[in-house]
Design a protein around this motif. Structure first.
Motif, short mmCIF file in Angstrom:
data_model
loop_
_atom_site.label_atom_id
_atom_site.label_comp_id
_atom_site.label_asym_id
_atom_site.label_seq_id
_atom_site.Cartn_x
_atom_site.Cartn_y
_atom_site.Cartn_z
N ASN A 200 0.81 -1.22 0.00
CA ASN A 200 0.00 0.00 0.00
C ASN A 200 0.84 1.26 0.00
OD1 ASN A 200 -2.50 -1.20 -0.06
ND2 ASN A 200 -2.57 -1.46 2.15
N THR A 201 2.03 1.15 0.49
CA THR A 201 2.87 2.35 0.53
C THR A 201 4.33 1.97 0.30
OG1 THR A 201 3.53 4.24 1.88
CG2 THR A 201 3.12 2.20 3.04
N ASN A 202 5.06 2.87 -0.29
CA ASN A 202 6.50 2.70 -0.41
C ASN A 202 7.11 4.08 -0.46
OD1 ASN A 202 7.36 3.44 -3.38
ND2 ASN A 202 5.41 2.35 -3.54
N TRP A 203 8.37 4.14 -0.24
CA TRP A 203 9.02 5.46 -0.33
C TRP A 203 10.41 5.34 -0.90
CZ3 TRP A 203 12.93 7.74 2.95
CH2 TRP A 203 13.39 6.88 3.95
N TYR B 203 15.79 5.82 -5.54
CA TYR B 203 16.28 4.60 -4.89
C TYR B 203 15.23 4.20 -3.87
CZ TYR B 203 19.33 1.40 -2.41
OH TYR B 203 19.86 0.28 -1.84
N TYR B 204 14.67 3.04 -4.07
CA TYR B 204 13.53 2.63 -3.24
C TYR B 204 13.99 2.13 -1.88
CZ TYR B 204 10.24 3.17 -7.02
OH TYR B 204 9.45 3.71 -7.99
N MET B 205 13.59 2.84 -0.86
CA MET B 205 13.89 2.40 0.51
C MET B 205 12.93 1.30 0.92
SD MET B 205 16.42 4.26 0.95
CE MET B 205 16.83 3.85 2.63
N LYS B 206 11.75 1.32 0.31
CA LYS B 206 10.80 0.24 0.52
C LYS B 206 10.21 -0.09 -0.85
CE LYS B 206 6.70 -0.95 3.17
NZ LYS B 206 5.60 -0.42 3.99
N SER B 207 10.23 -1.35 -1.20
CA SER B 207 9.81 -1.74 -2.54
C SER B 207 8.32 -1.57 -2.74
CB SER B 207 10.20 -3.20 -2.79
OG SER B 207 9.71 -3.62 -4.03
N GLU B 208 7.92 -1.46 -4.02
CA GLU B 208 6.50 -1.43 -4.34
C GLU B 208 5.86 -2.80 -4.14
OE1 GLU B 208 7.21 -0.11 -8.38
OE2 GLU B 208 5.94 1.62 -7.98
N ARG C 144 17.55 -3.55 -3.42
CA ARG C 144 16.41 -2.63 -3.52
C ARG C 144 16.24 -2.14 -4.96
NH1 ARG C 144 17.88 0.34 2.05
NH2 ARG C 144 16.53 -0.87 3.37
N PRO C 145 15.00 -1.88 -5.34
CA PRO C 145 14.77 -1.39 -6.70
C PRO C 145 15.27 0.06 -6.86
CG PRO C 145 12.74 -2.21 -5.70
CD PRO C 145 13.75 -2.11 -4.62
#
Lengths: 462, 180
Positions: free
Chosen positions: A403-406, A432-437, A446-447
């Motif tokens: 539901n969320t990513n950053w 740079y994705y700290m939390k993936s989708e 990380r993506p």
């Protein structure tokens, strides 16, 4: 399959039909612990996110406040030291030449008895001794310099003398810095017949300044100066962007994906810095398939659920109460159908940046966190088995999105200024994705994504 | 066996009591499923835990198109498949040379062994064999369906089931001979 195997398979299956061992209690405790932090709130999946975002936002606010305080201090400082006009130049070659001027004081002094003493700085025939100059000047550290930077502006001493200072500098903007890497500081020193002071950052020139000979300054310099004032006036800008991106994953099943977005951004600019936020809508698709478990229809029969008996003259007549009951086989069948899932994200960037405007062109760099919230998902393409079946389960075999990513976002902006109010921008972007989708359990790194935003900015305060 | 819709709604509202009720209702059945797909109790507990977390996380995706029990069951099978994929990566070098076909076992022998003994034998099967065996024999999926679920060829599914049968029969015979 042989009949023997069928029988063995049936026996094996029957062995597990009522196999229901009790799991250890510790499993439920672990589950309870893990699901305890997940209710509804899209941000609570990761307890680190909110403090980090809050911290960054507070840090940015603090920086903005400090910059404004520094600016205010400077203005106060010049007011307390404006008992006499000050000319200040710094020859740090990287920064070119700085000139500081206190306009009001100069105006006041130009009318008093010291007028004659001040004039020589604009008349090469008059000489001033180093000692006298030192008495008359103050070196005030330029904290918030105004900058004019047309190429070759200050190369000609006479032009520099005619720099657009006196009439354009306002009460609030007492400082002017003219930059030109091509300027020869020695030539300036000679031309102005000013003091030379060696400092850690280079040669500083200092001397009094007079407005007497500045009446005829070149119009190009005036324009440059006006441009400068516009560029450095705090104010708001708004941008509308189209934002295509390519995101790269390092996980099974997905290597890369495309997305398209529209961003509406707001910028608050102060000096050469700005804070940017806004909202964006991003759309991306996943492809996969649906697995539909179903039981085949075998037929139907009238199920008797009650029998009543009526006594009549002919004897007892039974009445059968029935309803039609469909019969399905007990084997799970699977139908696989291709499916597309469309996801819509709301994006919220909070960026801090630094930029410059160079006449027709401008550039900037900005960075900060960007938070994405999954707003909507649409599942398309599912086709159910056409025949009469009983659906046991429908399982979506498309990647599961969170539901969320950053992300940490870095942008480099290049702009073409159409006029004072509008600029066309292109912004290469890296995230740079700290939390993936995705809910990846098998993601090794990380993506990250690359994009190129294009859009237009409207500068409100020009 | 579907629960009261109020329980499902309670889980959607993140009501801990409803979540525990759903867990208590399905945990024994699903633990049985997990044990079949896992190599041991520890792995089964991991799959059980992951499966229930997914059930609670993605309950909103349940569209009431089939039985809730079927949806939960399928979620656990998928969790087990994902777990297997991870394990398969780690154990890609697993040697299968010692696995041979043998003559078929007498069906009456199977009747004499307990479920727990059979479970132990199934757990000893190599990952791929165990997955295909469970999906085909116990769950009833066709080879085409299994091939799609495991991202393997249909022929691979067939051969793995055939080998799984052979290995299992060997193990049953061995168990029987040890008893004597």
């Amino acid at each position: 399959m042989s009949g023997e195997n069928k029988y063995i398979d049936k026996v094996l299956k029957q062995k597990f039909e009522n196999f229901m061992p009790e799991p250890p209690e510790s499993v439920w405790l672990k589950i309870k612990q893990k699901i305890g932090g997940q209710p509804g709130n899209p941000l609570s999946g990761n307890h680190i996110i909110m403090p980090v975002i809050t911290g960054i936002a507070l840090l940015m606010a603090l920086i903005a406040i400090l910059i404004n305080i520094q600016s205010d201090r400077y203005l106060s400082f010049t007011r307390t030291h404006d008992s006499e006009p000050v000319f200040y130049a710094s020859a740090n070659i990287d920064d070119a030449v700085n000139i500081q001027y206190a306009y009001n004081t100069a105006s006041q002094n130009s009318s008093n008895a010291n007028q004659e003493k001040l004039n020589p700085y604009f008349n090469s025939s008059d000489k001033i001794t180093e000692q006298e100059s030192n008495k008359q000047t103050q070196n005030i550290k330029v904290r918030k310099p105004l900058v004019i930077n047309p190429p070759g502006l200050a190369a000609n001493i006479q032009e520099l003398v005619e720099a657009p200072v006196l009439q354009s500098v306002t009460e609030e903007n007492k400082v002017l810095v003219v930059t030109d890497p091509a300027s020869d500081i020695s030539q300036l020193a000679t031309g102005f017949q000013m003091d030379k002071q060696n400092t850690g950052s280079g040669i500083h020139l200092a001397g009094n300044f007079n407005n007497a000979s500045l009446a005829e300054r070149p119009s190009s310099l005036q324009e440059a100066y006006n441009d400068y004032l516009n560029d450095h006036k705090p104010g708001w800008s708004f941008g509308l962007f189209f934002n295509p991106e390519m995101i790269f994953y390092n996980a099974d099943g997905i290597s890369q994906n495309k997305s398209y977005g529209v961003d509406l951004n707001a910028y608050y600019k102060f000096s050469d810095y700005f804070i940017q936020t806004g909202l964006g809508i991003k759309i991306t698709n996943d492809w996969g398939n649906y697995h539909i478990d179903y039981n085949e229809y075998l037929g139907s029969y009238e199920h008797v659920y009650e029998v009543t008996f009526d006594s009549t003259n002919q004897g007892i007549i039974p009445t059968y109460h029935t309803y039609t009951l469909d019969v399905y086989d007990s084997i799970n069948h699977l139908k696989i159908t291709e499916a597309k899932a469309r996801y819509t994200y709301f994006e919220l960037p909070i960026l801090f940046g630094y930029g410059k405007r160079l006449h027709k062109f401008s550039y900037y760099i900005s960075g900060g966190p960007n938070i994405s919230f999954l707003l909507d998902k649409k599942l398309e393409g599912i086709t159910y088995p056409e025949e009469q079946v009983r659906i046991v389960n429908v399982d979506r075999k498309v990647p599961v999105r969170l539901n969320t990513n950053w992300q940490l976002l870095l942008r480099i902006g290049l702009g073409y200024n159409l006029n004072d109010n509008f600029s066309l921008m292109i912004e290469p972007t890296f995230k740079y994705y700290m939390k993936s989708e995705y809910d990846f359990s098998n993601q090794s790194s990380r993506p990250y994504s690359f994009g190129a935003r294009v859009g237009i900015i409207y500068h409100l305060n020009k | 066996m579907d629960p009261d819709p109020k329980l499902i709604q309670g889980c959607l509202n993140k009501d801990p009591k409803a979540q525990e009720a759903i867990y208590r209702l399905y945990a024994p059945i699903m633990y049985g499923v997990c044990l079949r797909y896992a190599r041991n109790h520890m792995e089964a507990e991991d799959i059980l835990q992951d499966g229930f977390i997914k059930v609670f996380m993605f309950l909103k995706d349940y569209r009431h198109e089939g039985s809730f029990g079927g949806w939960v069951h399928r979620t656990f099978i998928n969790t087990a498949i994902n777990y297997y994929r991870l394990k398969a990566k780690e154990q890609a070098d697993l040697s299968l040379d010692n696995l041979e076909f043998t003559a078929s076992v007498d069906e009456n022998i199977i009747d004499t062994i307990s479920t727990n003994e059979l479970l132990g034998l199934i757990q000893e099967l190599p990952e791929g064999y165990r997955m295909v065996f469970n999906l085909s024999i116990i769950e009833g999926y066709s080879h085409k369906e299994i091939a799609s679920m495991l991202d393997i060829k249909e022929s691979t599914s067939k051969s793995q089931l055939s080998r799984a049968r052979g290995v299992l029969q060997n193990k049953i015979l061995q168990l029987k001979s040890n008893r004597k």
